[in-house]
Design an enzyme around this catalytic site. Structure first.
Site, PDB file in Angstrom:
ATOM      1  N   HIS A 101      -5.765 -13.662  -0.325  1.00  0.00           N
ATOM      2  CA  HIS A 101      -4.717 -12.641  -0.216  1.00  0.00           C
ATOM      3  C   HIS A 101      -4.025 -12.589  -1.584  1.00  0.00           C
ATOM      4  O   HIS A 101      -3.897 -13.629  -2.235  1.00  0.00           O
ATOM      5  CB  HIS A 101      -3.613 -13.029   0.765  1.00  0.00           C
ATOM      6  CG  HIS A 101      -4.050 -13.277   2.174  1.00  0.00           C
ATOM      7  ND1 HIS A 101      -4.610 -14.453   2.575  1.00  0.00           N
ATOM      8  CD2 HIS A 101      -3.962 -12.506   3.276  1.00  0.00           C
ATOM      9  CE1 HIS A 101      -4.862 -14.403   3.877  1.00  0.00           C
ATOM     10  NE2 HIS A 101      -4.481 -13.224   4.332  1.00  0.00           N
ATOM     11  N   ASP A 104      -1.544 -15.343  -1.991  1.00  0.00           N
ATOM     12  CA  ASP A 104      -2.024 -16.738  -2.039  1.00  0.00           C
ATOM     13  C   ASP A 104      -2.020 -17.241  -3.468  1.00  0.00           C
ATOM     14  O   ASP A 104      -1.955 -18.442  -3.716  1.00  0.00           O
ATOM     15  CB  ASP A 104      -3.496 -16.860  -1.595  1.00  0.00           C
ATOM     16  CG  ASP A 104      -3.746 -16.376  -0.195  1.00  0.00           C
ATOM     17  OD1 ASP A 104      -2.784 -16.255   0.567  1.00  0.00           O
ATOM     18  OD2 ASP A 104      -4.931 -16.115   0.127  1.00  0.00           O
ATOM     19  N   GLU A 268     -13.579 -12.780  13.780  1.00  0.00           N
ATOM     20  CA  GLU A 268     -13.214 -14.202  13.679  1.00  0.00           C
ATOM     21  C   GLU A 268     -13.322 -14.866  15.051  1.00  0.00           C
ATOM     22  O   GLU A 268     -12.830 -14.322  16.047  1.00  0.00           O
ATOM     23  CB  GLU A 268     -11.785 -14.277  13.126  1.00  0.00           C
ATOM     24  CG  GLU A 268     -11.259 -15.684  13.008  1.00  0.00           C
ATOM     25  CD  GLU A 268      -9.997 -15.742  12.148  1.00  0.00           C
ATOM     26  OE1 GLU A 268      -9.921 -15.025  11.125  1.00  0.00           O
ATOM     27  OE2 GLU A 268      -9.093 -16.500  12.510  1.00  0.00           O
ATOM     28  N   HIS A 271     -10.027 -15.489  16.927  1.00  0.00           N
ATOM     29  CA  HIS A 271      -9.419 -14.219  17.343  1.00  0.00           C
ATOM     30  C   HIS A 271     -10.108 -13.685  18.596  1.00  0.00           C
ATOM     31  O   HIS A 271      -9.452 -13.111  19.474  1.00  0.00           O
ATOM     32  CB  HIS A 271      -9.527 -13.175  16.232  1.00  0.00           C
ATOM     33  CG  HIS A 271      -8.726 -13.497  15.012  1.00  0.00           C
ATOM     34  ND1 HIS A 271      -8.580 -12.611  13.977  1.00  0.00           N
ATOM     35  CD2 HIS A 271      -8.010 -14.589  14.668  1.00  0.00           C
ATOM     36  CE1 HIS A 271      -7.816 -13.151  13.032  1.00  0.00           C
ATOM     37  NE2 HIS A 271      -7.467 -14.356  13.431  1.00  0.00           N
ATOM     38  N   ASP A 296     -15.325 -14.226   9.907  1.00  0.00           N
ATOM     39  CA  ASP A 296     -14.435 -15.331   9.581  1.00  0.00           C
ATOM     40  C   ASP A 296     -14.838 -16.485  10.490  1.00  0.00           C
ATOM     41  O   ASP A 296     -14.813 -16.351  11.725  1.00  0.00           O
ATOM     42  CB  ASP A 296     -12.958 -14.947   9.798  1.00  0.00           C
ATOM     43  CG  ASP A 296     -12.332 -14.392   8.515  1.00  0.00           C
ATOM     44  OD1 ASP A 296     -13.087 -14.149   7.547  1.00  0.00           O
ATOM     45  OD2 ASP A 296     -11.102 -14.196   8.494  1.00  0.00           O
ATOM     46  N   ASP A 307      -4.028 -19.796  18.044  1.00  0.00           N
ATOM     47  CA  ASP A 307      -4.861 -19.596  16.858  1.00  0.00           C
ATOM     48  C   ASP A 307      -4.836 -20.877  16.024  1.00  0.00           C
ATOM     49  O   ASP A 307      -3.991 -21.053  15.167  1.00  0.00           O
ATOM     50  CB  ASP A 307      -4.319 -18.411  16.055  1.00  0.00           C
ATOM     51  CG  ASP A 307      -5.307 -17.928  15.004  1.00  0.00           C
ATOM     52  OD1 ASP A 307      -6.485 -18.299  15.088  1.00  0.00           O
ATOM     53  OD2 ASP A 307      -4.906 -17.182  14.110  1.00  0.00           O
ATOM     54  N   ASP A 309      -7.354 -22.154  14.131  1.00  0.00           N
ATOM     55  CA  ASP A 309      -8.131 -22.137  12.886  1.00  0.00           C
ATOM     56  C   ASP A 309      -8.814 -23.471  12.608  1.00  0.00           C
ATOM     57  O   ASP A 309      -8.748 -23.999  11.491  1.00  0.00           O
ATOM     58  CB  ASP A 309      -7.234 -21.759  11.688  1.00  0.00           C
ATOM     59  CG  ASP A 309      -6.812 -20.294  11.718  1.00  0.00           C
ATOM     60  OD1 ASP A 309      -7.490 -19.485  12.390  1.00  0.00           O
ATOM     61  OD2 ASP A 309      -5.799 -19.944  11.073  1.00  0.00           O
TER      62      ASP A 309
END
Ligand code: XLS
Ligand code: NI
Ligand code: NI
Length: 447
Positions: A101, A104, A268, A271, A296, A307, A309
């Site tokens: 991003h 980031d 993802e 998600h 993803d 979420d 991750d």
């Protein structure tokens, strides 16, 4: 040894040394599987935000991460140092792509102009490193959700100033994508949704979002940017409901606003679960619509359900994903597997960044091996064509070619006894299929 206290990660195989944490057991980059080297099927990418920026916080605890570049206390010094660490990590892992991003990379200034200047300094350094290492940009994106100004959304904010700011921010992010030769450009609508329907004009917000996307398409054309645009669906979090809820919802949005094909989907695993779907379901929906763009790679925790991750380690899931990818022939024309995943708080050492990526890369490589075996035997293909074979001729064919009517079908069905109306073959039932896939896993992974 370099900046990280780790050597280049090598393929060690799995007949000996299965406990070697800093070696690949299944991922053998140049090994040809189903006609292509593993690295070309998988096209792994490292996510800048999780790998270099994430301090491993959770809602109940501070960051636990130890990172060698924390010795730089000035934010710009740290941002620039991270570039060196990042490119060494990519090379040591043998990963060919990365994603980021805009926010980031560098701290914000007081105005967009100042922020862009900070960002450009880091992008200059990234560009040099891309040239000297050959590592490529799978995609970049714009964080239109972190800063407090986006509390009510970006392109769906009720405040026109915020829409304008978002457009300005995104413009520069597209310019960076073009400059770095990004293969895709991602739009994840973190706060494009609502938390309170009573104060929300949903129809108007969605029109604004579509307007925003059309402006992006126009600007990309204007500057000659070639990246494939991707929408990343997510059902909820941080909003109660996000407008790109899941693949099906995103596809209807693209259809309504004449954006099909111009945008594809970045899907993802975690998600998918938030929308109560499997990862495979989301990929299949996108494939059927010709909208599979990129992936993803991560997974949720079945017991926690949020979420999380996590790095993907569920072999059954990686097998299902790679089965779809093999059936498609590729992830998408420009797609890859971006590890949108972070270590747990207890995996706080710098070295854990290597261990967790190895776990994810090996799990997808193993999934590829199993899925390739299944395709070689046409196990699923044969099972499915057998299951629908009654439409290949006779009455079924009249349905598919459009010559059947309710009357011709009534005529066909009206005197059929119940005993002729159950067609069943045990080999395509859930338990049999799962047991066979288990057998494929054991066979493919012990070779
Ligand atoms: C958040 C999303 C985000 C996107 C990029 O849940 O996965 O990380 O991938 O903005
Ligand atoms: Ni996510
Ligand atoms: Ni993501």
């Amino acid at each position: 040894m370099g900046l990280w206290d780790v050597d280049k990660i090598e393929y060690v195989g799995h007949d000996k040394g299965v406990k070697e944490e800093l070696g690949f057991h299944y991922y053998d980059a140049d090994r040809v599987v189903a006609g292509k080297p593993m690295k070309d099927w998988l096209r792994f990418a490292v996510a800048w935000w999780h790998t270099f920026d994430q301090q491993l916080v959770d809602p109940f605890g501070d960051g636990t991460a130890h990172r060698p570049y924390y010795k730089y206390s000035d934010p710009m010094d740290q941002a620039l140092a991270k570039v060196d660490y990042a490119f060494e990590l990519f090379q040591k892992l043998g990963v060919q792509y990365f994603c980021f991003h805009d926010r980031d990379l560098a701290p914000e200034g007081d105005t967009l102009r100042e922020t862009n200047a900070n960002l450009d300094k880091v992008v200059d350094k990234i560009e040099e490193n891309m040239k000297s290492t050959g590592v490529k940009l799978l995609w970049n994106t714009s964080s239109l959700f972190t800063n407090p100004r986006f509390v009510d959304g970006a392109s769906t904010s009720p405040f026109a100033d915020i829409f304008a700011y978002s457009a300005g921010q995104l413009k520069h992010s597209l310019e960076i994508g073009k400059r770095l030769g990004g293969e895709n450009y991602v739009f994840w609508g973190g706060r494009e949704g609502y938390e309170n329907l009573w104060n929300t004009d949903m129809a108007r917000e969605k029109d604004h979002m579509a307007e925003f996307f059309h402006m992006c398409v126009d600007y990309a054309k204007e500057i000659g940017m070639k990246a494939q645009f991707l929408i990343e669906p997510k059902a909820k979090e941080p909003c109660s409901l996000q407008y790109d809820f899941d693949a099906s919802t995103a596809i209807s949005f693209l259809q309504k606003y004449d954006l099909m094909g111009t945008f594809k989907l970045n899907l993802e695993g975690n998600h998918a679960n938030l929308a109560t779907h499997t990862y495979q379901h989301e990929i299949r929906i996108a494939r059927d619509a010709g909208e599979l763009g990129s992936l993803d790679a991560n997974q949720g925790d079945k017991l926690i359900g949020w979420d999380m991750d996590e790095f993907p380690t569920d072999l059954y899931e990686t097998t299902a994903v790679m089965w779809e990818v093999l059936a498609e022939g590729q992830i998408g024309p420009h797609g890859g597997l971006n590890f949108d995943a972070k270590p747990r708080r207890s995996s706080f050492e710098a070295e854990d960044l290597f261990r967790t990526h190895i776990a994810g890369m090996d799990s997808f490589a193993a999934g590829l091996l199993v899925a390739a075996k299944m395709h070689e035997d046409k196990y699923i293909e044969d099972l499915v064509s057998q299951r629908y074979s009654s439409y290949d001729s006779g009455i079924g064919k009249t349905v598919e070619d459009g010559t059947a009517t309710l009357a011709t079908l009534e005529d066909y069905a009206i005197d059929k006894p119940q005993s002729e109306l159950i067609a069943s073959t045990h080999s395509d039932h859930l338990e049999s299929v799962r047991a066979t896939i288990n057998n494929y896993m054991i066979e493919a992974l012990s070779e």
